[in-house]
Structure formats: structure tokens, C-alpha cells
Design an enzyme around this catalytic site. Structure first.
Site, PDB file in Angstrom:
ATOM      1  N   LYS A  27      34.303  42.616  39.623  1.00  0.00           N
ATOM      2  CA  LYS A  27      35.150  43.622  39.336  1.00  0.00           C
ATOM      3  C   LYS A  27      36.534  43.118  38.629  1.00  0.00           C
ATOM      4  O   LYS A  27      36.770  41.809  38.409  1.00  0.00           O
ATOM      5  CB  LYS A  27      35.790  44.274  40.673  1.00  0.00           C
ATOM      6  N   ARG A 121      40.088  50.344  55.149  1.00  0.00           N
ATOM      7  CA  ARG A 121      40.089  50.563  53.685  1.00  0.00           C
ATOM      8  C   ARG A 121      39.091  51.274  53.290  1.00  0.00           C
ATOM      9  O   ARG A 121      38.765  52.390  53.967  1.00  0.00           O
ATOM     10  CB  ARG A 121      40.217  49.253  52.903  1.00  0.00           C
ATOM     11  N   TYR A 237      66.417  34.357  26.425  1.00  0.00           N
ATOM     12  CA  TYR A 237      67.161  35.460  26.747  1.00  0.00           C
ATOM     13  C   TYR A 237      67.954  34.898  27.739  1.00  0.00           C
ATOM     14  O   TYR A 237      67.614  34.259  28.773  1.00  0.00           O
ATOM     15  CB  TYR A 237      66.253  36.272  27.177  1.00  0.00           C
ATOM     16  N   MET A 285      58.601  38.501  26.440  1.00  0.00           N
ATOM     17  CA  MET A 285      57.314  39.463  26.475  1.00  0.00           C
ATOM     18  C   MET A 285      56.060  38.925  25.897  1.00  0.00           C
ATOM     19  O   MET A 285      54.933  38.706  26.338  1.00  0.00           O
ATOM     20  CB  MET A 285      57.568  40.869  25.978  1.00  0.00           C
TER      21      MET A 285
HETATM   22  C1  LIG Z   1      36.666  41.889  45.945  1.00  0.00           C
HETATM   23  C2  LIG Z   1      35.630  41.886  46.943  1.00  0.00           C
HETATM   24  C3  LIG Z   1      35.109  41.016  47.226  1.00  0.00           C
HETATM   25  C4  LIG Z   1      35.143  39.596  46.964  1.00  0.00           C
HETATM   26  O1  LIG Z   1      36.297  39.128  47.685  1.00  0.00           O
HETATM   27  P1  LIG Z   1      36.878  37.500  47.442  1.00  0.00           P
HETATM   28  O2  LIG Z   1      38.110  37.532  48.266  1.00  0.00           O
HETATM   29  O3  LIG Z   1      37.747  37.648  45.975  1.00  0.00           O
HETATM   30  O4  LIG Z   1      35.874  36.768  47.410  1.00  0.00           O
HETATM   31  C5  LIG Z   1      33.836  41.319  48.108  1.00  0.00           C
HETATM   32  N1  LIG Z   1      33.782  42.320  48.825  1.00  0.00           N
HETATM   33  C6  LIG Z   1      34.418  43.609  48.414  1.00  0.00           C
HETATM   34  C7  LIG Z   1      33.898  44.877  49.080  1.00  0.00           C
HETATM   35  C8  LIG Z   1      35.282  43.413  47.606  1.00  0.00           C
HETATM   36  O5  LIG Z   1      36.146  44.497  47.197  1.00  0.00           O
END
Ligand SMILES: *Cc1c(COP(=O)(O)O)cnc(C)c1O
Length: 334
Positions: A27, A121, A237, A285
Site C-alpha cells: 500500500k 480500526r 530562509y 520547498m
Molecule cells: C499496513 C498493514 C500491514 C503492514 O504493517 P507493517 O507494520 O508495516 O509491517 C499489515 N496488515 C495490515 C492490515 C496493514 O494495514
């Protein structure tokens, strides 16, 4: 990106996962490293299970990985998401009774299911597992996610106990609980599949990983101008740095818009031919000013490495290792 280090980290994490296989969280553009190239490297290394958060992240992974090996963690939020899953074969992670009904009404098919065991969550509440729609699902992976795997706290064992209950009561082909840090908690946590993210990309999620996980992200920036400073000249800056003697300053094409945030002002370090070069004054920036006094041979057009050892960089900057990776902007070519 060091693709060899990435592949080696996956192999290490797969071995540390014991009887379970390691998947990969890709992701957020594979934590900033580039989802396409990461997916390609990890498939070649032997990885078979990939996790993205958004549906929009699936196509880049799909270019390198069979659809059935890609899971979308946020699940279907509307008919368009369901249609995309049906058309491509990418697998949704269902997180609620509402998502399960949406999927089921569209004809169902193979899916994954996230159950909340204490993070509060995304995921089905434990109480929802008795809902009639749950029994209709064709579940490949039943997942849960640890809240505090990077700490030695009782919450880990209490989530594991709930997860073990789920393993006894839910019908799924595979079960998965661990993120990177969870892998170090031991075989009781591993189930069938682990889902490392951070550690794949060089993050040291727990002290157990030190020395086993290699740095993968090596950001670099070009020197686009070199200038001479006289004693008393102010730099950047708000003039937060003043030269005390004649100096040579390099202007680098990297700034906070690239994720090199202002917290590095006066603290960041670059490296050229093994020599550490401190940041002078504020980060702008698009630009950063470094001290080139000690490297008179360094010229315009040369590339400098950002010192980006993740645990150390996190300590210096106050950012998390996750933020240090995911911040890296789209102007870095990958
Ligand atoms: C992001 C995520 C992971 C990976 O987590 P890390 O701490 O980066 O290893 C695994 N499972 C879910 C559901 C996640 O959202």
C-alpha cells in the site's frame, strides 16, 4: 531502491515467519518505494500475497501479479469497487456486515475478511461474526491486525487469544495476524500468512530485526549550484545559519515538497564519497543547502545521498520510520 536488499528482506521475513508464508504490504506506493517495481521484485523472490489499501492502488500491482494474489484492505465501499473486483479478479477484504452484504448481493465469490481483535480500526466486530451474511462468504484469508506488536505489552497476548478463538470458529482457507513487528513475537502468532510492510523496506520494527534487515531506500539529490560564502554570510530562509569562516555551499534539488521535511533543518546529513555533509539552515520547498567545504572536488551535477538509516533518522527527525518512507515524494525518480 536496492532491489536486492528488498528481495533479501522478504526472504528473511519469510524464514522468520516459520511455517507461515510471508506476504507483502505494498500500500501507499509500497511505502513510497514504487509499487510496480516492488511487486515485480517480490514476485520474483517468491512472494504470493500482496496487500494494498485503496482500489486505485491495484492496477500498478496487477501489472506484475495475478489478480487473485492482490487484496484491497479497505474493502468495497460502493458498486464501482465491487464491479472493479469482479472485472479484474482482485480480492476485496470485507470489513463489516455492510461490506459483506454489498459483496454477497453482487454474487459473492472469493473474498478475505478482516476481524477486529482490539485495534478498533477496520474490521468486523467479534459480535458480527454470527450475522447470517457471514456464513454465506467464501473466505480465503481471515485476517486480524495487531495494535502494539512493536511493544512488549499484554495487548498482544489478548489479541492472540481472540484470534485463536476466531480460528476455531470461522471457516477460512488461511488465517493471518502479523505485521512486521508481529513476526518477531513468535510462532504462536504466525498462523498461515504474515503481512510485513515496514521491515521489507528496511524498517527496524523491533530490536530483534537489527542486523537482519537491510536498508532499501537510498534517496539522492543533485547539486545544482555551488557557491562561496564569506564569514558573516547568512544562509537560507530566516538566516538561521551564519558562516563563521569562508565556506563552500552546495544547493541540492530536494526540499520539503519531496518529503525532506523542515525538521531536517540544521540536522540532516548528506553523504558524498563516504564524507558526511551537514545541512546548513532551513530546508526550502524545493532546495536544501549543504556544507561542501570538506569536499572541494564535489561539483555541480554530482549526486549526494541522504543519510537515511531509518531507526537513526527517526530518532534525529522525530518522524516515524513509516513516515520517513511514505513521505518520499513523486519527484524522486524510482
Ligand atoms: C499496513 C498493514 C500491514 C503492514 O504493517 P507493517 O507494520 O508495516 O509491517 C499489515 N496488515 C495490515 C492490515 C496493514 O494495514
Amino acid at each position: 531502491m536496492d532491489a536486492g536488499a528488498l528481495a533479501a528482506n522478504w526472504q528473511t521475513l519469510d524464514a522468520l515467519s516459520g511455517a507461515a508464508s510471508a506476504g507483502a504490504a505494498v500500500k501507499a506506493n509500497a511505502y513510497g518505494l514504487g509499487a510496480g517495481r516492488v511487486a515485480q521484485t517480490l514476485t520474483q523472490a517468491g512472494c504470493r500475497d500482496f496487500f494494498v489499501a485503496h482500489w486505485s492502488e491495484a492496477p500498478e500491482v496487477l501489472a506484475h501479479v495475478p489478480a487473485a494474489q492482490i487484496a484491497v484492505l479497505h474493502g468495497p465501499l460502493n458498486a464501482a469497487d465491487v464491479a472493479f473486483a469482479k472485472a479484474t479478479g482482485v480480492i476485496p477484504v470485507l470489513n463489516s456486515v455492510a461490506q459483506a452484504r454489498l459483496w454477497s448481493k453482487a454474487g459473492g465469490g472469493r473474498c478475505h475478511v478482516m476481524v477486529d481483535t482490539g485495534l478498533n480500526r477496520l474490521g468486523f466486530a467479534m459480535d458480527d461474526l454470527g450475522d447470517a451474511v457471514f456464513a454465506t462468504l467464501d473466505i480465503d484469508i481471515c485476517l486480524s491486525h495487531l495494535a502494539s506488536a512493536d511493544e512488549d505489552v499484554g495487548q498482544n497476548a489478548s489479541q492472540l487469544a481472540r484470534f485463536d478463538g476466531i480460528r476455531r470458529s470461522v471457516r477460512a482457507r488461511r488465517f493471518s495476524l502479523c505485521n512486521s513487528a508481529g513476526i518477531a513475537l513468535g510462532s504462536a502468532y504466525h498462523a498461515d500468512l504474515t503481512r510485513p510492510g515496514l521491515a521489507l523496506y528496511g524498517g527496524i520494527a523491533r530490536p530483534e530485526f537489527a542486523g537482519k534487515i537491510a536498508q532499501v531506500a537510498f534517496p539522492e539529490a543533485a547539486v545544482i549550484q555551488v557557491r562561496s560564502l564569506q564569514a558573516g554570510d547568512k544562509v537560507g530562509y530566516n538566516a538561521t545559519f551564519t558562516a563563521q569562516q569562508p565556506m563552500r555551499a552546495g544547493i541540492l534539488s530536494v526540499g520539503y515538497a519531496d518529503g525532506f521535511l523542515r525538521c531536517w533543518s540544521g540536522k540532516g546529513r548528506f553523504v558524498w564519497q563516504g564524507r558526511a555533509l551537514p545541512v546548513l539552515g532551513r530546508i526550502s520547498m524545493d532546495l536544501t543547502i549543504v556544507d561542501l567545504t570538506g569536499v572541494p572536488e564535489c561539483r555541480e551535477g554530482d549526486w549526494l545521498g541522504v543519510v537515511y538509516d531509518l531507526p537513526l533518522a527517526a530518532k534525529t527527525s522525530g518522524l516515524s520510520q513509516y513516515e520517513l518512507l511514505t513521505l518520499m515524494g513523486h519527484r524522486f525518480s524510482r
